[in-house]
Write a protein that holds these residues in place. Structure first.
Motif, short mmCIF file in Angstrom:
data_model
loop_
_atom_site.label_atom_id
_atom_site.label_comp_id
_atom_site.label_asym_id
_atom_site.label_seq_id
_atom_site.Cartn_x
_atom_site.Cartn_y
_atom_site.Cartn_z
N ILE A 43 -3.02 11.14 5.11
CA ILE A 43 -3.16 9.78 4.57
C ILE A 43 -2.03 9.39 3.62
O ILE A 43 -1.75 8.20 3.45
N GLY A 44 -1.32 10.36 3.06
CA GLY A 44 -0.14 10.04 2.26
C GLY A 44 0.95 9.43 3.13
O GLY A 44 1.67 8.52 2.70
N ILE A 45 1.07 9.93 4.36
CA ILE A 45 2.03 9.35 5.30
C ILE A 45 1.65 7.89 5.55
O ILE A 45 2.51 7.00 5.55
N ASP A 46 0.36 7.65 5.77
CA ASP A 46 -0.11 6.28 5.99
C ASP A 46 0.23 5.38 4.81
O ASP A 46 0.64 4.23 5.00
N CYS A 47 0.03 5.88 3.61
CA CYS A 47 0.28 5.07 2.41
C CYS A 47 1.74 4.63 2.36
O CYS A 47 2.04 3.45 2.11
N ILE A 48 2.63 5.55 2.63
CA ILE A 48 4.06 5.20 2.61
C ILE A 48 4.39 4.31 3.80
O ILE A 48 5.12 3.32 3.66
N ALA A 49 3.82 4.60 4.96
CA ALA A 49 4.10 3.79 6.16
C ALA A 49 3.69 2.33 5.96
O ALA A 49 4.43 1.41 6.34
N MET A 50 2.52 2.11 5.38
CA MET A 50 2.05 0.73 5.22
C MET A 50 2.99 -0.08 4.34
O MET A 50 3.18 -1.27 4.55
N ASN A 51 3.63 0.56 3.38
CA ASN A 51 4.56 -0.12 2.49
C ASN A 51 5.96 -0.21 3.10
O ASN A 51 6.55 -1.30 3.16
N ALA A 52 6.51 0.90 3.54
CA ALA A 52 7.88 0.90 4.08
C ALA A 52 7.98 0.03 5.32
O ALA A 52 8.95 -0.72 5.49
N ASN A 53 6.97 0.10 6.20
CA ASN A 53 7.00 -0.72 7.41
C ASN A 53 6.91 -2.21 7.09
O ASN A 53 7.53 -3.03 7.75
N ASP A 54 6.12 -2.56 6.07
CA ASP A 54 6.07 -3.96 5.64
C ASP A 54 7.44 -4.41 5.13
O ASP A 54 7.89 -5.52 5.41
N MET A 55 8.10 -3.55 4.37
CA MET A 55 9.37 -3.92 3.76
C MET A 55 10.46 -4.17 4.79
O MET A 55 11.23 -5.12 4.67
N ILE A 56 10.53 -3.35 5.81
CA ILE A 56 11.62 -3.51 6.77
C ILE A 56 11.45 -4.75 7.63
O ILE A 56 12.42 -5.21 8.23
N VAL A 66 6.05 4.58 -5.70
CA VAL A 66 5.09 5.15 -6.65
C VAL A 66 3.71 5.09 -6.01
O VAL A 66 3.40 4.16 -5.26
N ASP A 67 2.89 6.09 -6.28
CA ASP A 67 1.56 6.14 -5.68
C ASP A 67 0.50 6.05 -6.77
O ASP A 67 0.76 6.33 -7.94
N TYR A 68 -0.69 5.65 -6.35
CA TYR A 68 -1.84 5.55 -7.26
C TYR A 68 -3.06 6.11 -6.54
O TYR A 68 -3.49 5.57 -5.52
N LEU A 69 -3.58 7.20 -7.04
CA LEU A 69 -4.78 7.84 -6.50
C LEU A 69 -5.91 7.67 -7.50
O LEU A 69 -5.83 8.19 -8.62
N ASP A 87 4.70 13.47 0.45
CA ASP A 87 6.05 14.05 0.58
C ASP A 87 6.60 13.88 1.99
O ASP A 87 7.77 13.52 2.18
N ARG A 88 5.77 14.15 3.00
CA ARG A 88 6.22 13.99 4.39
C ARG A 88 6.54 12.53 4.69
O ARG A 88 7.54 12.22 5.34
N GLY A 89 5.69 11.61 4.22
CA GLY A 89 5.94 10.19 4.43
C GLY A 89 7.22 9.73 3.76
O GLY A 89 7.99 8.95 4.32
N ALA A 90 7.47 10.22 2.54
CA ALA A 90 8.69 9.84 1.82
C ALA A 90 9.93 10.30 2.57
O ALA A 90 10.92 9.56 2.68
N GLU A 91 9.87 11.51 3.10
CA GLU A 91 11.00 12.01 3.89
C GLU A 91 11.21 11.15 5.13
O GLU A 91 12.35 10.77 5.45
N MET A 92 10.15 10.80 5.82
CA MET A 92 10.26 9.99 7.03
C MET A 92 10.79 8.58 6.73
O MET A 92 11.50 8.00 7.55
N ALA A 93 10.44 8.03 5.58
CA ALA A 93 10.86 6.68 5.21
C ALA A 93 12.16 6.67 4.43
O ALA A 93 12.66 5.59 4.09
N ASN A 94 12.70 7.84 4.13
CA ASN A 94 13.92 7.96 3.36
C ASN A 94 13.80 7.29 1.99
O ASN A 94 14.69 6.58 1.54
N VAL A 95 12.66 7.51 1.33
CA VAL A 95 12.44 7.00 -0.02
C VAL A 95 12.23 8.16 -0.98
O VAL A 95 11.89 9.27 -0.57
N THR A 96 12.42 7.87 -2.24
CA THR A 96 12.17 8.85 -3.29
C THR A 96 10.89 8.45 -4.01
O THR A 96 10.73 7.28 -4.39
#
Length: 191
Positions: A43-56, A66-69, A87-96
């Motif tokens: 689900i961390g991958i999903d969290c990053i995907a929902m944001n990074a995919n919206d941005m592009i 930044v995350d909020y749990l 961490d896996r999602g950040a690597e896939m999206a090339n974000v820190t």
């Protein structure tokens, strides 16, 4: 100064010759499937995907996250698994991932909620705002891996209406219904 129209997937603010992009999204009801399966590593991958995919969609490059749990009761194993996915999602999206928050709020949350915020940028000339869309333009579809988090409520309902639970075998496919629902979506930043 605000840039673009209401209804876009990401907010854009002018910044000299560039724009800054900022968006927030969550995992949504996919977290219910993670809880039912007691599997939290995607689900961390999903969290990053929902944001990074919206941005592009606006032509902006994601840079930082930044995350909020929010949780009712802290469980170190669940938090660790969520971190693995982030961490896996950040690597896939090339974000820190530059920060985050874990809030133990049992008076507010009965379970878990995972959301994040992504910061990005683009040159003003590279922003996709729809102003150049014309009749005859080509729409390109890119395949995804799993169901996007913003489609999980409907997907869960389809399986529920068919009398299937997350632990049932996936009809016509490998694994269980829950495995299929937890498959993270593609992150389209690199493609």
């Amino acid at each position: 100064r605000p840039y673009g129209a209401i209804g876009a997937f990401t907010g854009i603010v002018e910044f000299g010759e560039h724009v800054l992009s900022l968006c927030t999204d969550s995992v949504g009801t996919k977290i219910l499937v993670a809880a039912a399966m007691d599997r939290w590593d995607t689900i961390g991958i999903d969290c990053i995907a929902m944001n990074a995919n919206d941005m592009i969609t606006a032509g902006c490059e994601p840079l930082a996250f930044v995350d909020y749990l929010a949780i009712g009761n802290y469980d170190a194993n669940v938090a660790r698994q969520i971190g693995v996915g982030l961490d896996r999602g950040a690597e896939m999206a090339n974000v820190t991932i530059i920060g985050g928050e874990v809030a133990v709020v049992p008076e507010i949350v009965n379970g878990y909620d995972l959301a994040g915020t992504c910061l990005g940028f683009a040159r003003k000339t590279d922003v996709i705002d729809g102003k150049k869309v014309r009749v005859g333009d080509v729409v390109i579809g890119v395949a995804s891996t799993g169901i996007h988090s913003n489609g999980l409520t409907l997907a869960r309902r389809v399986f529920r209406d068919a009398g299937l639970s997350v632990r049932d075998p996936l009809p016509g496919g490998p694994g269980t219904v829950g495995d299929a629902l937890l498959e993270p979506p593609a992150i389209y930043v690199r493609p």
